[in-house]
Design an enzyme around this catalytic site. Sequence first.
Site, PDB file in Angstrom:
ATOM      1  N   SER A  76       0.836  -1.191   0.000  1.00 18.34           N
ATOM      2  CA  SER A  76       0.000   0.000   0.000  1.00 18.34           C
ATOM      3  C   SER A  76       0.877   1.250   0.000  1.00 18.34           C
ATOM      4  O   SER A  76       2.055   1.180  -0.344  1.00 18.34           O
ATOM      5  CB  SER A  76      -0.940  -0.036   1.208  1.00 18.34           C
ATOM      6  OG  SER A  76      -1.941   0.945   1.084  1.00 18.34           O
ATOM      7  N   ASN A  77       0.317   2.383   0.372  1.00 23.76           N
ATOM      8  CA  ASN A  77       1.061   3.645   0.417  1.00 23.76           C
ATOM      9  C   ASN A  77       0.471   4.519   1.521  1.00 23.76           C
ATOM     10  O   ASN A  77      -0.587   4.199   2.063  1.00 23.76           O
ATOM     11  CB  ASN A  77       1.000   4.327  -0.964  1.00 23.76           C
ATOM     12  CG  ASN A  77      -0.419   4.670  -1.350  1.00 23.76           C
ATOM     13  OD1 ASN A  77      -1.056   5.522  -0.748  1.00 23.76           O
ATOM     14  ND2 ASN A  77      -0.948   3.953  -2.339  1.00 23.76           N
ATOM     15  N   PRO A  78       1.141   5.631   1.868  1.00 19.79           N
ATOM     16  CA  PRO A  78       0.701   6.397   3.051  1.00 19.79           C
ATOM     17  C   PRO A  78      -0.448   7.370   2.817  1.00 19.79           C
ATOM     18  O   PRO A  78      -0.681   8.230   3.663  1.00 19.79           O
ATOM     19  CB  PRO A  78       1.961   7.175   3.454  1.00 19.79           C
ATOM     20  CG  PRO A  78       2.980   6.927   2.409  1.00 19.79           C
ATOM     21  CD  PRO A  78       2.386   6.172   1.289  1.00 19.79           C
TER      22      PRO A  78
END
Length: 223
Positions: A21-23
């Site tokens: 995923s990513n932030p």
Amino acid sequence: MNVLITAGPTREWMDPVRFISNPSSGKMGYALAEAAREAGARVTLVSGPTALPSPRGIETIRVETAAEMAREVFLRAKRADIIILCAAVADWTPARRARQKIKKSEVGGRRPGFTLRLKPTVDIAAVLGRKRRRRGQVLVGFAAETRRVEANARGKLERKKLDLIVANDVSEAGAGFGVDTNKVILIDRHGRVERPPRASKQTLARKILRRAWKMREELLEAQ
Ligand code: C5P
């Protein structure tokens, strides 16, 4: 006025307990959804996993993966007058999702390490850009960059056939992922560039919507 917005990250599962995923926090997309509702639009928000509550008065559809997000957006795109693709969609997903947890002891053989094979996800923005649009429909994308922000954003605007792109330098403090403020550059398909000062995501959301609305009026006049 129907406004369709994507927000947040996606999760790309490799097995039942791990994902890529990513932030992305979803804050910019949720701010856009709320600003559109304040302006009187009927808003649909397709959101990846975020910690934010579903905004009142907005149809919120929660998804996890890029594939799920694509499906929900494509189902609703035809009815939308303005589409804002603010989600940080994963560009790759594991080539296969293991049904059982991948055991540390079972990968890598005698050599330590593990290679995960990825395949590209569907580019929602590019698909919508290619398709014939509803009359006057405006397509807005985002570009999170760490270098050559304007040039990279322009490339995306053209490749994905967007009407407007909102570029931000995610390596700058007070811009991009997670924070409450943002510093963006707006570039439209006529090459017009606007650099509003750093501001709260709410203030920028209103600005982005006003621009999208103006572009819609231009499109309707031209068509
Ligand atoms: O190519 P990149 O991911 O940087 O493009 C960013 C823009 O494209 C954003 O508007 C994002 O929401 C959209 N996008 C998408 N589907 C993808 C990847 C990106 O809609 N699979």
